[in-house]
Design an enzyme around this catalytic site. Structure first.
Site, short mmCIF file in Angstrom:
data_model
loop_
_atom_site.label_atom_id
_atom_site.label_comp_id
_atom_site.label_asym_id
_atom_site.label_seq_id
_atom_site.Cartn_x
_atom_site.Cartn_y
_atom_site.Cartn_z
N HIS A 1 8.12 -11.29 10.07
CA HIS A 1 7.78 -11.27 8.64
C HIS A 1 7.17 -9.92 8.21
O HIS A 1 6.43 -9.30 8.96
CB HIS A 1 6.83 -12.41 8.30
CG HIS A 1 7.51 -13.74 8.28
ND1 HIS A 1 6.84 -14.93 8.41
CD2 HIS A 1 8.83 -14.07 8.15
CE1 HIS A 1 7.72 -15.94 8.36
NE2 HIS A 1 8.92 -15.43 8.20
N ASP B 1 1.12 -16.16 13.10
CA ASP B 1 1.11 -17.23 12.09
C ASP B 1 1.46 -18.59 12.68
O ASP B 1 2.00 -19.45 12.00
CB ASP B 1 2.12 -16.91 10.98
CG ASP B 1 1.67 -15.78 10.06
OD1 ASP B 1 0.52 -15.30 10.22
OD2 ASP B 1 2.46 -15.39 9.18
N ASP C 1 4.78 -8.96 6.29
CA ASP C 1 3.33 -8.71 6.31
C ASP C 1 2.81 -8.50 7.74
O ASP C 1 1.62 -8.26 7.94
CB ASP C 1 2.55 -9.83 5.60
CG ASP C 1 2.71 -11.20 6.24
OD1 ASP C 1 3.85 -11.58 6.59
OD2 ASP C 1 1.69 -11.91 6.41
N HIS C 2 3.71 -8.57 8.73
CA HIS C 2 3.34 -8.35 10.13
C HIS C 2 4.00 -7.10 10.71
O HIS C 2 3.57 -6.62 11.76
CB HIS C 2 3.68 -9.58 10.98
CG HIS C 2 2.94 -10.80 10.53
ND1 HIS C 2 1.92 -11.36 11.26
CD2 HIS C 2 3.04 -11.53 9.39
CE1 HIS C 2 1.43 -12.40 10.58
NE2 HIS C 2 2.09 -12.52 9.44
N HIS D 1 5.98 -11.71 15.15
CA HIS D 1 7.18 -12.23 14.51
C HIS D 1 7.63 -11.28 13.40
O HIS D 1 6.93 -10.32 13.09
CB HIS D 1 6.99 -13.67 14.02
CG HIS D 1 6.04 -13.82 12.87
ND1 HIS D 1 4.69 -13.60 12.98
CD2 HIS D 1 6.25 -14.19 11.58
CE1 HIS D 1 4.10 -13.83 11.82
NE2 HIS D 1 5.02 -14.18 10.94
N HIS E 1 -4.27 -14.54 9.50
CA HIS E 1 -4.68 -14.72 8.10
C HIS E 1 -6.04 -15.40 8.00
O HIS E 1 -6.39 -16.23 8.83
CB HIS E 1 -3.66 -15.61 7.34
CG HIS E 1 -2.34 -14.95 7.12
ND1 HIS E 1 -2.05 -14.21 5.99
CD2 HIS E 1 -1.21 -14.93 7.87
CE1 HIS E 1 -0.81 -13.76 6.06
NE2 HIS E 1 -0.27 -14.18 7.20
N HIS F 1 7.02 -21.44 13.21
CA HIS F 1 6.90 -20.67 11.97
C HIS F 1 8.15 -19.81 11.81
O HIS F 1 8.78 -19.80 10.76
CB HIS F 1 5.64 -19.82 12.06
CG HIS F 1 5.39 -18.92 10.88
ND1 HIS F 1 5.09 -19.41 9.63
CD2 HIS F 1 5.40 -17.56 10.76
CE1 HIS F 1 4.93 -18.38 8.80
NE2 HIS F 1 5.11 -17.26 9.46
FE FE Z 1 1.83 -13.79 7.84
ZN ZN Z 2 4.65 -15.12 8.95
#
Ligand code: FE
Ligand code: ZN
Length: 257
Positions: free
Chosen positions: A57, A130, A59-60, A55, A168, A113
């Site tokens: 985001h 996530d 942090d990905h 996805h 995570h 998410h």
């Molecule tokens: Fe994340």
């Molecule tokens: Zn995420």
């Protein structure tokens, strides 16, 4: 045939950037940062052959463009999200074969998410980003509770031995909440001790299995009488359907300390 191994590359506070490799080729899932991935590849003498994204985001995806430029490798990701640098846009049922990753993986659409979130499943494992966490699930930033319930049910229907590689390390705080929701669940107490020991030894709690999740994850246990009862008590009204129970548990978790 060489055995595929999957390694956690820790990043930021609590992300795992998963690297699958066969001794020569590697694929990375959700590289939020290029530096620790590149260091891992160099230390092991591996060539990056693909990037998989679940996805959009930051942090990905933060390391996607740097790694794709350095290794000139394909970047797989969800058709339904705007992500710079994707070379292959994937939807439900697509199958991908990647050097370093073993047999083909199938794409599952798991919105909730984010609207376009996908997971990669096959060969006894799933990379679920996530969406599903160990004993928890992602927050609903873009999707509806009904979408998330359908997505979680899809993941829960994978074979019980499937190894779950989520993005995570939230397990111990998730378990603390799960114990508040379902204090009578003996499997949850066992899991709590096992995972606390792993963390105390500095090890990841992941991968877990779909069987673990079905037995202990309050976001999948909308049919458990104890989960229904405590969610109803917390919401202050009788809850019946899986979506109602899930929604109440998710809202409870959002404010749980
Ligand atoms: Fe994340
Ligand atoms: Zn995420």
């Amino acid at each position: 045939m060489t055995q595929v191994q999957v390694h956690p590359v820790p990043a930021f506070e609590d992300n795992y950037l998963w690297v699958a490799e066969d001794g020569r080729h590697a694929a990375v899932v959700d590289p939020g940062d290029e530096a620790p991935v590149q260091a891992f590849l160099e230390a092991r003498g591996l060539a990056l052959s693909a990037i998989l994204v679940t996805h959009h985001h930051g942090d990905h995806v933060g390391g996607v463009e740097w790694l794709a430029g350095r290794w000139r490798c394909p970047v797989y990701g969800p058709a339904g999200e705007k992500i710079d640098g994707l070379t292959h846009r994937l939807a439900e049922g697509d199958r991908i074969t990647v050097p370093g990753l073993g047999p083909a993986l199938s794409v599952l659409e798991v919105p909730g998410h984010t609207r376009g979130h996908i997971a990669y499943a096959g060969d006894g494992l799933v990379f679920c980003g996530d969406t599903l966490f160990a004993c928890g699930c992602g927050r609903l930033f873009e999707g509806t509770p009904a979408q998330m319930v359908a997505s979680l049910a899809k993941l829960a229907a994978l074979p019980p031995a499937t190894r779950v590689y989520c993005a995570h390390e939230y397990t111990m705080s998730n378990i603390r909440f799960a114990l508040a929701v379902e204090p009578g669940n003996a499997a949850l107490f066992e899991r709590s001790e096992r995972d606390a020991a792993a963390r105390a030894a500095g090890r990841p709690t992941l991968p877990c299995t779909i069987a673990d999740e079905r037995a202990t994850n309050p976001f999948l246990r909308w049919a458990s009488p104890e989960v229904i009862a405590s969610a109803s008590r917390h919401a202050g009204r009788a809850l019946a359907t899986p979506v109602e129970v899930f929604t109440a548990v998710r809202e409870w978790k959002n404010t749980f300390r």
